[in-house]
Motif scaffolding. Structure first.
Motif, PDB file in Angstrom:
ATOM      1  N   LEU A  36       0.825  -1.201   0.000  1.00  0.00           N
ATOM      2  CA  LEU A  36       0.000   0.000   0.000  1.00  0.00           C
ATOM      3  C   LEU A  36       0.865   1.259   0.000  1.00  0.00           C
ATOM      4  CD1 LEU A  36      -2.739  -1.100   2.546  1.00  0.00           C
ATOM      5  CD2 LEU A  36      -3.099  -0.665   0.104  1.00  0.00           C
ATOM      6  N   GLY A  37       1.989   1.212   0.709  1.00  0.00           N
ATOM      7  CA  GLY A  37       2.903   2.348   0.713  1.00  0.00           C
ATOM      8  C   GLY A  37       3.486   2.602  -0.669  1.00  0.00           C
ATOM      9  N   ARG A  38       3.912   1.523  -1.354  1.00  0.00           N
ATOM     10  CA  ARG A  38       4.434   1.671  -2.718  1.00  0.00           C
ATOM     11  C   ARG A  38       3.344   2.186  -3.652  1.00  0.00           C
ATOM     12  NH1 ARG A  38       6.648  -3.403  -1.562  1.00  0.00           N
ATOM     13  NH2 ARG A  38       5.166  -4.436  -2.964  1.00  0.00           N
ATOM     14  N   ALA A  39       2.132   1.662  -3.456  1.00  0.00           N
ATOM     15  CA  ALA A  39       1.014   2.086  -4.299  1.00  0.00           C
ATOM     16  C   ALA A  39       0.759   3.586  -4.154  1.00  0.00           C
ATOM     17  CB  ALA A  39      -0.242   1.293  -3.946  1.00  0.00           C
ATOM     18  N   ALA A  40       0.780   4.079  -2.941  1.00  0.00           N
ATOM     19  CA  ALA A  40       0.515   5.507  -2.699  1.00  0.00           C
ATOM     20  C   ALA A  40       1.542   6.379  -3.412  1.00  0.00           C
ATOM     21  CB  ALA A  40       0.524   5.783  -1.200  1.00  0.00           C
ATOM     22  N   VAL A  41       2.810   5.990  -3.335  1.00  0.00           N
ATOM     23  CA  VAL A  41       3.880   6.773  -3.968  1.00  0.00           C
ATOM     24  C   VAL A  41       3.732   6.762  -5.490  1.00  0.00           C
ATOM     25  CG1 VAL A  41       6.368   6.902  -4.342  1.00  0.00           C
ATOM     26  CG2 VAL A  41       5.484   6.454  -2.057  1.00  0.00           C
ATOM     27  N   LEU A  42       3.468   5.590  -6.061  1.00  0.00           N
ATOM     28  CA  LEU A  42       3.391   5.472  -7.510  1.00  0.00           C
ATOM     29  C   LEU A  42       2.134   6.133  -8.067  1.00  0.00           C
ATOM     30  CD1 LEU A  42       4.688   1.806  -7.885  1.00  0.00           C
ATOM     31  CD2 LEU A  42       5.861   3.904  -8.611  1.00  0.00           C
ATOM     32  N   ILE A  43       1.028   6.033  -7.353  1.00  0.00           N
ATOM     33  CA  ILE A  43      -0.199   6.688  -7.805  1.00  0.00           C
ATOM     34  C   ILE A  43      -0.019   8.201  -7.799  1.00  0.00           C
ATOM     35  CG2 ILE A  43      -2.588   7.175  -7.135  1.00  0.00           C
ATOM     36  CD1 ILE A  43      -2.733   4.214  -6.244  1.00  0.00           C
ATOM     37  N   GLU A  44       0.634   8.715  -6.784  1.00  0.00           N
ATOM     38  CA  GLU A  44       0.915  10.151  -6.732  1.00  0.00           C
ATOM     39  C   GLU A  44       1.814  10.572  -7.890  1.00  0.00           C
ATOM     40  OE1 GLU A  44       3.503  12.800  -3.764  1.00  0.00           O
ATOM     41  OE2 GLU A  44       1.620  12.098  -2.848  1.00  0.00           O
ATOM     42  N   ALA A  45       2.793   9.710  -8.225  1.00  0.00           N
ATOM     43  CA  ALA A  45       3.683  10.015  -9.350  1.00  0.00           C
ATOM     44  C   ALA A  45       2.925  10.007 -10.671  1.00  0.00           C
ATOM     45  CB  ALA A  45       4.829   9.000  -9.392  1.00  0.00           C
ATOM     46  N   ALA A  46       1.924   9.141 -10.762  1.00  0.00           N
ATOM     47  CA  ALA A  46       1.160   9.039 -12.004  1.00  0.00           C
ATOM     48  C   ALA A  46       0.165  10.181 -12.174  1.00  0.00           C
ATOM     49  CB  ALA A  46       0.418   7.705 -12.044  1.00  0.00           C
ATOM     50  N   PHE A  47      -0.524  10.549 -11.106  1.00  0.00           N
ATOM     51  CA  PHE A  47      -1.607  11.529 -11.204  1.00  0.00           C
ATOM     52  C   PHE A  47      -1.199  12.936 -10.761  1.00  0.00           C
ATOM     53  CE2 PHE A  47      -4.266   7.597 -10.701  1.00  0.00           C
ATOM     54  CZ  PHE A  47      -4.888   7.686 -11.944  1.00  0.00           C
ATOM     55  N   GLY A  48      -0.145  13.028  -9.952  1.00  0.00           N
ATOM     56  CA  GLY A  48       0.208  14.316  -9.371  1.00  0.00           C
ATOM     57  C   GLY A  48      -0.314  14.444  -7.953  1.00  0.00           C
ATOM     58  N   LYS A  49       0.339  15.263  -7.157  1.00  0.00           N
ATOM     59  CA  LYS A  49       0.026  15.359  -5.727  1.00  0.00           C
ATOM     60  C   LYS A  49      -1.371  15.909  -5.452  1.00  0.00           C
ATOM     61  CE  LYS A  49       4.816  15.831  -4.168  1.00  0.00           C
ATOM     62  NZ  LYS A  49       5.780  16.647  -3.398  1.00  0.00           N
ATOM     63  N   THR A  50      -1.916  16.666  -6.378  1.00  0.00           N
ATOM     64  CA  THR A  50      -3.219  17.302  -6.126  1.00  0.00           C
ATOM     65  C   THR A  50      -4.361  16.619  -6.876  1.00  0.00           C
ATOM     66  OG1 THR A  50      -2.831  18.869  -7.938  1.00  0.00           O
ATOM     67  CG2 THR A  50      -2.100  19.531  -5.736  1.00  0.00           C
ATOM     68  N   ALA A  51      -4.116  15.476  -7.459  1.00  0.00           N
ATOM     69  CA  ALA A  51      -5.154  14.810  -8.254  1.00  0.00           C
ATOM     70  C   ALA A  51      -6.312  14.355  -7.371  1.00  0.00           C
ATOM     71  CB  ALA A  51      -4.551  13.616  -8.984  1.00  0.00           C
ATOM     72  N   VAL A  52      -7.527  14.430  -7.934  1.00  0.00           N
ATOM     73  CA  VAL A  52      -8.718  14.033  -7.177  1.00  0.00           C
ATOM     74  C   VAL A  52      -8.711  12.527  -6.910  1.00  0.00           C
ATOM     75  CG1 VAL A  52     -10.120  15.942  -8.007  1.00  0.00           C
ATOM     76  CG2 VAL A  52     -10.034  13.827  -9.320  1.00  0.00           C
ATOM     77  N   ASP A  53      -8.006  11.743  -7.718  1.00  0.00           N
ATOM     78  CA  ASP A  53      -7.962  10.289  -7.511  1.00  0.00           C
ATOM     79  C   ASP A  53      -7.309   9.925  -6.184  1.00  0.00           C
ATOM     80  OD1 ASP A  53      -8.508   8.749 -10.388  1.00  0.00           O
ATOM     81  OD2 ASP A  53      -7.794  10.799 -10.600  1.00  0.00           O
ATOM     82  N   LEU A  54      -6.456  10.797  -5.669  1.00  0.00           N
ATOM     83  CA  LEU A  54      -5.735  10.479  -4.438  1.00  0.00           C
ATOM     84  C   LEU A  54      -6.651  10.470  -3.220  1.00  0.00           C
ATOM     85  CD1 LEU A  54      -2.450  12.559  -4.912  1.00  0.00           C
ATOM     86  CD2 LEU A  54      -2.855  10.140  -5.391  1.00  0.00           C
ATOM     87  N   ILE A  55      -7.705  11.281  -3.235  1.00  0.00           N
ATOM     88  CA  ILE A  55      -8.564  11.399  -2.056  1.00  0.00           C
ATOM     89  C   ILE A  55      -9.312  10.098  -1.767  1.00  0.00           C
ATOM     90  CG2 ILE A  55     -10.515  12.627  -1.038  1.00  0.00           C
ATOM     91  CD1 ILE A  55      -9.629  15.094  -2.669  1.00  0.00           C
ATOM     92  N   PRO A  56     -10.063   9.534  -2.725  1.00  0.00           N
ATOM     93  CA  PRO A  56     -10.751   8.261  -2.430  1.00  0.00           C
ATOM     94  C   PRO A  56      -9.754   7.124  -2.175  1.00  0.00           C
ATOM     95  CG  PRO A  56     -10.991   8.851  -4.744  1.00  0.00           C
ATOM     96  CD  PRO A  56     -10.434  10.047  -4.053  1.00  0.00           C
ATOM     97  N   PHE A  57      -8.586   7.174  -2.829  1.00  0.00           N
ATOM     98  CA  PHE A  57      -7.582   6.137  -2.583  1.00  0.00           C
ATOM     99  C   PHE A  57      -7.124   6.176  -1.126  1.00  0.00           C
ATOM    100  CE2 PHE A  57      -3.088   5.000  -2.182  1.00  0.00           C
ATOM    101  CZ  PHE A  57      -3.116   3.675  -2.616  1.00  0.00           C
ATOM    102  N   LYS A  58      -6.785   7.347  -0.630  1.00  0.00           N
ATOM    103  CA  LYS A  58      -6.301   7.468   0.748  1.00  0.00           C
ATOM    104  C   LYS A  58      -7.389   7.102   1.753  1.00  0.00           C
ATOM    105  CE  LYS A  58      -2.752  10.927  -0.278  1.00  0.00           C
ATOM    106  NZ  LYS A  58      -2.317  12.332  -0.120  1.00  0.00           N
TER     107      LYS A  58
END
Length: 245
Positions: A36-58
């Motif tokens: 999950l930690g690796r996933a969080a880092v890679l998803i942020e790299a893919a979408f950007g730190k402010t992407a809306v996809d990060l909120i439901p993921f977290k």
């Protein structure tokens, strides 16, 4: 994390391949937390730190230890986000790298990925597969252009019985139009699953061709030039010392 598009695509593909059973039951393990930690880092790299996809993921990660059915919903959110990140990264990756990660049961995608590799061959193709069976020829080797020498290297201890009759049928049907040679290395001596094209480029496969993407996600990734040179040299030696089928 600062990754070039191709590296990000490869890392996300590996992430999908190694996805644990997030739905449970049972507690969240240390290995799952690391994933999950690796996933969080890679998803942020893919979408950007402010992407809306990060909120439901977290939120889904924070709620993953909930009871069913909420845990299942959170697991689905995590998996869907990871797959969207992979799709986004694939679009940004070089064309030669795209299609390297094949979902479970995606037999056509598996054929297309291998076809893209074999299509660039001009002189020869070497397929290294310890568990090679008839499918190595009937489904995959046949994708190489006519006139290209196809060599299959399997393992005397693990090769499947169907390979020999398939090779004999191949020789009868194609003769010189599609030259073929099959050899067996010493029992239990092969560990890689590899495709070498024109003795110059190499791709690794995570599964044998007989099961490619049948039960779990599969990967076919081009090897960097330095590693490819070492593998090509090593398998040239093994080929010379192997026995004809």
């Amino acid at each position: 994390m600062n990754l070039d598009p191709e590296s990000l695509y490869v890392h996300l593909g590996r992430l999908v391949e190694t996805m644990p059973d997030l739905k449970g039951p049972g507690p969240i393990t240390a290995d799952t937390n690391q994933w999950l930690g690796r996933a969080a880092v890679l998803i942020e790299a893919a979408f950007g730190k402010t992407a809306v996809d990060l909120i439901p993921f977290k939120l889904a990660v924070d709620g993953l230890d909930s009871a069913a059915p909420l845990r299942g919903m959170n697991a689905q959110t995590i998996a869907a986000t990871v797959h969207r990140a992979l799709a986004k990264a694939e679009l940004a990756a070089p064309a030669a790298s795209q299609g390297a990660f094949i979902a479970v049961g995606a037999s056509f995608s598996a054929l297309a990925a291998v076809s893209k590799v074999l299509a660039v061959a001009r002189r020869s193709v070497l397929i290294v597969d310890p568990y090679a069976d008839a499918k190595a020829l009937t489904d995959f080797a046949v994708l190489a252009p006519e006139g290209v020498m196809v060599r299959i290297l399997s393992d005397a201890g693990t090769v499947k019985p169907s390979l020999k009759p398939a090779a004999e049928s191949w020789a009868k049907q194609y003769s010189g139009a599609r030259p073929l040679e099959v050899r067996l290395a010493i029992s239990r001596s092969l560990h890689d699953r590899l495709i070498v094209v024109d003795d110059a480029q190499a791709w690794t496969l995570t599964q044998s061709l007989k099961d490619f993407a049948a039960r779990s996600p599969a990967t076919i990734v081009k090897v960097d030039a330095e590693t490819a040179e070492l593998k090509i040299e090593a398998y040239a030696v093994i080929w010379q010392s192997s026995a004809p089928l």
